[in-house]
Design an enzyme around this catalytic site. Structure first.
Site, PDB file in Angstrom:
ATOM      1  CE  LYS A  80      -4.420   0.359   2.288  1.00  0.00           C
ATOM      2  NZ  LYS A  80      -5.087   0.282   3.578  1.00  0.00           N
TER       3      LYS A  80
HETATM    4  C1  E4P Z   1      -8.336   1.122   3.568  1.00  0.00           C
HETATM    5  O1  E4P Z   1      -7.558   0.415   3.001  1.00  0.00           O
HETATM    6  C2  E4P Z   1      -8.116   1.737   4.881  1.00  0.00           C
HETATM    7  O2  E4P Z   1      -7.403   0.834   5.675  1.00  0.00           O
HETATM    8  C3  E4P Z   1      -9.378   2.019   5.620  1.00  0.00           C
HETATM    9  O3  E4P Z   1     -10.502   1.643   4.878  1.00  0.00           O
HETATM   10  C4  E4P Z   1      -9.455   3.367   6.237  1.00  0.00           C
HETATM   11  O4  E4P Z   1     -10.666   3.461   6.917  1.00  0.00           O
HETATM   12  P1  E4P Z   1     -10.982   4.579   8.012  1.00  0.00           P
HETATM   13  O5  E4P Z   1     -11.288   5.853   7.302  1.00  0.00           O
HETATM   14  O6  E4P Z   1     -12.160   4.050   8.753  1.00  0.00           O
HETATM   15  O7  E4P Z   1      -9.752   4.695   8.885  1.00  0.00           O
END
Ligand code: E4P
Length: 213
Positions: free
Chosen positions: A83
């Site tokens: 990522k």
């Molecule tokens: C996606 O890959 C992220 O890990 C995640 O969906 C972020 O979510 P949040 O906005 O609830 O922290």
């Protein structure tokens, strides 16, 4: 639409995996920090549990650091997807990693233009954060729909992961929008399973049965 769990908690992942529909996992630095465990060990355990892509995020924000971390993460297991946050260094890293055959998930996507650039740079996945868009009083689902339409129109092979899911309606909206994947927190998966009419139906069936047998 494929369903990923957005979690770094082994117990949550194991439980949801046992239900039979889990296609992959996404983690992020916040979720991993919550577990307080060795990062690479944790990612390795998740990969051995779930047969599907497992996103693990780089912590470095500079190109060289991202590349270094990405190679180490990718070496943990063939299913690791690195990522990378959508920055200039991030785009450079996505492009270089593509050439090295390492899959990436462009994260912290908040606009169609960011998604277009990530896709053109060679990201395997883009993750629009629809909940965080809603949080600032814009329409996260509208962003998701536009982004999918654009990627479809140009037949870019990047897959869309609807992320930052806050409630079950986000999942339905992601499916209606044609998202390839939706990454869903544990609590929201549990909410998706439940329906008061299912509970009431079970109760009535059981009571009727017991009255006669
Ligand atoms: C996606 O890959 C992220 O890990 C995640 O969906 C972020 O979510 P949040 O906005 O609830 O922290």
């Amino acid at each position: 639409m494929r369903i990923f769990i957005d979690s770094a908690n082994i117990d949550e992942i194991r439980e949801i995996h046992s239900l039979g529909f889990l296609d992959g996992v996404t983690t992020n630095p916040t979720l991993v920090a919550r577990e307080g465990r060795d990062y690479h060990q944790l990612i390795s355990e998740i990969c051995n549990l779930v047969e599907g892509p497992v996103s693990a995020e780089v912590i470095a924000m500079d190109y060289q650091g991202m590349m270094r971390e990405a190679r180490l993460l990718a070496a943990i297991h063939p299913n690791v997807v690195v990522k990378i946050p959508l920055t200039e260094d991030g785009l450079r890293a996505i492009s270089s990693l593509r050439k090295e055959g390492i899959n990436t998930n462009a994260t912290l996507i908040f606009s169609c233009n960011q998604a277009i650039l990530a896709a053109r740079a060679g990201a395997s996945y883009v993750s629009p954060f629809i909940g965080r868009v809603d949080d600032i009083s814009y329409d996260g689902v509208a962003l998701l729909k536009d982004l999918i339409e654009i990627l479809d129109q140009y037949l870019l092979d990047t897959e869309v992961i609807a992320a930052s899911i806050r409630h079950p309606m986000h999942v339905t909206a992601a499916a209606l929008a044609g998202s390839h994947i939706c990454t869903v927190p544990y609590a929201v998966i549990k909410q998706m399973i439940k329906h008061p009419l299912t509970d009431a139906g079970i109760e009535r069936f059981m009571n009727d049965w017991k009255r006669v047998f």
